[in-house]
Design a protein around this motif. Structure first.
Motif, PDB file in Angstrom:
ATOM      1  N   CYS A   1      48.304  26.796 -58.320  1.00 53.98           N
ATOM      2  CA  CYS A   1      49.529  26.742 -57.518  1.00 53.98           C
ATOM      3  C   CYS A   1      49.655  25.435 -56.737  1.00 53.98           C
ATOM      4  N   ALA A   2      48.544  24.773 -56.469  1.00 50.41           N
ATOM      5  CA  ALA A   2      48.566  23.523 -55.691  1.00 50.41           C
ATOM      6  C   ALA A   2      48.794  22.292 -56.562  1.00 50.41           C
TER       7      ALA A   2
ATOM      8  N   VAL B   1      42.969  17.660 -66.031  1.00 49.53           N
ATOM      9  CA  VAL B   1      43.542  18.136 -64.770  1.00 49.53           C
ATOM     10  C   VAL B   1      42.589  17.722 -63.665  1.00 49.53           C
ATOM     11  N   PHE B   2      43.109  17.033 -62.659  1.00 57.46           N
ATOM     12  CA  PHE B   2      42.305  16.666 -61.511  1.00 57.46           C
ATOM     13  C   PHE B   2      42.539  17.690 -60.413  1.00 57.46           C
ATOM     14  N   VAL B   3      41.501  18.431 -60.092  1.00 59.54           N
ATOM     15  CA  VAL B   3      41.572  19.430 -59.029  1.00 59.54           C
ATOM     16  C   VAL B   3      41.142  18.750 -57.738  1.00 59.54           C
ATOM     17  N   PHE B   4      42.102  18.546 -56.857  1.00 55.89           N
ATOM     18  CA  PHE B   4      41.826  17.858 -55.601  1.00 55.89           C
ATOM     19  C   PHE B   4      41.460  18.868 -54.518  1.00 55.89           C
TER      20      PHE B   4
ATOM     21  N   LEU C   1      56.344  16.123 -58.023  1.00 53.49           N
ATOM     22  CA  LEU C   1      56.907  17.443 -58.295  1.00 53.49           C
ATOM     23  C   LEU C   1      55.794  18.454 -58.551  1.00 53.49           C
ATOM     24  N   PRO C   2      56.002  19.709 -58.196  1.00 49.80           N
ATOM     25  CA  PRO C   2      54.988  20.734 -58.494  1.00 49.80           C
ATOM     26  C   PRO C   2      54.830  20.901 -59.997  1.00 49.80           C
ATOM     27  N   ALA C   3      53.605  21.125 -60.431  1.00 48.83           N
ATOM     28  CA  ALA C   3      53.381  21.357 -61.856  1.00 48.83           C
ATOM     29  C   ALA C   3      54.125  22.606 -62.305  1.00 48.83           C
TER      30      ALA C   3
ATOM     31  N   PRO D   1      63.718  21.303 -59.782  1.00 46.55           N
ATOM     32  CA  PRO D   1      62.312  21.716 -59.895  1.00 46.55           C
ATOM     33  C   PRO D   1      61.873  22.768 -58.891  1.00 46.55           C
ATOM     34  N   GLY D   2      62.439  22.761 -57.695  1.00 51.48           N
ATOM     35  CA  GLY D   2      62.090  23.788 -56.717  1.00 51.48           C
ATOM     36  C   GLY D   2      60.753  23.551 -56.046  1.00 51.48           C
ATOM     37  N   THR D   3      60.261  24.578 -55.372  1.00 52.69           N
ATOM     38  CA  THR D   3      59.009  24.511 -54.620  1.00 52.69           C
ATOM     39  C   THR D   3      57.856  25.056 -55.456  1.00 52.69           C
ATOM     40  N   PRO D   4      56.597  24.745 -55.081  1.00 54.70           N
ATOM     41  CA  PRO D   4      55.447  25.223 -55.869  1.00 54.70           C
ATOM     42  C   PRO D   4      55.415  26.740 -55.992  1.00 54.70           C
ATOM     43  N   ILE D   5      54.976  27.196 -57.136  1.00 53.51           N
ATOM     44  CA  ILE D   5      54.870  28.626 -57.389  1.00 53.51           C
ATOM     45  C   ILE D   5      53.835  29.236 -56.447  1.00 53.51           C
TER      46      ILE D   5
END
Length: 341
Positions: free
Chosen positions: A175-176, A189-192, A230-232, A242-246
């Motif tokens: 979600c992030a 995928v880079f998980v920060f 933008l959120p994935a 695109p809207g906000t993150p899920i």
């Protein structure tokens, strides 16, 4: 002036640089811990924080965790107890780091808990590859929609499920994600700052990359300047917006709905894909150190659980001694143990 237990907890929660979901979990854990302290005759509202001891934590775990979990309900209760324990341990670490409790030793606490590990170690959820693949195949078979908004949602579902399955991301990590965290040219995928604030790289295949690209194109990302921000995955996205993150709950509800639609009776959650990937990596004899890095396991013992779960050598020798297993006819495919797991 030495703060009370309640005051120290409030300061800890306010200053902790953690996700809102983790903060909420820790708050629940510490509320339960305070209730335990009250039953032990220690009032968190008035008792100084220096009154806390290692025995309070050990007693808290012992009181909440089933002695010998056998049923699903007991295993679930054990998992909750361990989650709450993590919150309490984080609070104790804060007390030590902030010099609020000079005589408190987190090292001794760790040793006490380690001695109890065998009693309080739940097995990982039993996730069958067949169930996960059935859900994935169902999602991939969804027919294209004529209405742009419905087609956008279909593409999002395909991309989201494939990314979960191929990367083993935690729900909060998924979600992030921002578009800039996903490299389609490298398949990474880079998980920060994932769990425990640790960052890592994980990987996906060409099919997943194509699904992501199809989703972003249908979403109309090109019309926006800095697509990397933008959120994935958006919660409510419309073409061109695109809207906000899920949100995590949205993903959880989505996976539950898809599992039901796919005809699965076994419970499937977003985390099931993570367990499924870890099990499959071990089954394919990927080195434990590599599995640990890919999954972001802080403790090698977590990875070792999957090694014990996937014990093909034992199964092979058993079958050699007693013959190949021939499943009975007329049995439903769903919920039947997978002989390869």
């Amino acid at each position: 002036m030495t703060p009370t237990v309640a005051q120290a907890i409030a300061t800890f929660l306010e200053s902790a640089r953690l996700s809102p979901r983790t903060i909420a979990t820790y708050r629940q854990a510490l509320q339960a811990f305070c209730q335990h302290l009250q039953r032990q005759g220690l009032d968190p509202a008035t008792a100084p924080v220096t009154a806390l001891t290692i025995d309070h934590v050990v007693g808290f775990l012992t009181a909440r965790a089933p002695r010998s979990p056998q049923t699903r309900a007991e295993v679930s209760a054990l998992r909750t107890a361990l989650t709450y324990l993590a919150g309490v341990r984080k609070f104790y670490a804060y007390l030590t780091a902030a010099d609020l409790h000079p005589t408190l030793s987190t090292e001794k606490l760790a040793l006490r808990l380690k001695a109890m590990r065998g009693r309080f170690t739940p097995p990982p959820p039993r996730v069958h590859r067949r169930d996960l693949e059935r859900l994935i195949n169902y999602v991939k078979s969804l027919p294209p929609e004529r209405q742009p908004a419905r087609e956008l949602r279909r593409r999002k579902i395909v991309a989201l499920v494939l990314l979960l399955a191929r990367t083993g991301l935690r729900l909060s990590e998924l979600c992030a994600l921002r578009r800039q965290d996903i490299d389609l040219s490298e398949g990474t995928v880079f998980v920060f700052r994932g769990k425990n604030n640790k960052s890592r790289l994980t990987y996906f295949d060409r099919e997943t990359a194509q699904a992501l690209l199809a989703y972003w194109e249908a979403r109309g990302d090109r019309a926006h300047g800095r697509v990397g921000d933008l959120p994935a995955f958006s919660g409510r996205d419309r073409p061109g917006q695109p809207g906000t993150p899920i949100r995590p709950r949205t993903v959880q509800a989505l996976i539950t709905t898809l599992a039901t639609a796919a005809g699965l009776s076994a419970p499937i959650t977003p985390h099931s894909f993570r367990h499924g990937l870890a099990t499959e990596l071990v089954r394919r004899r990927v080195r434990e150190s590599v599995v640990q890095r890919l999954m972001g396991h802080a403790n090698p013992a977590t990875t070792q659980i999957y090694v014990h779960l996937v014990n093909e050598e034992v199964q092979a020798e058993y079958r050699e001694a007693f013959g190949a297993y021939d499943p009975p006819t007329g049995q439903p495919a769903d919920g039947r143990p997978d002989p390869e797991e």
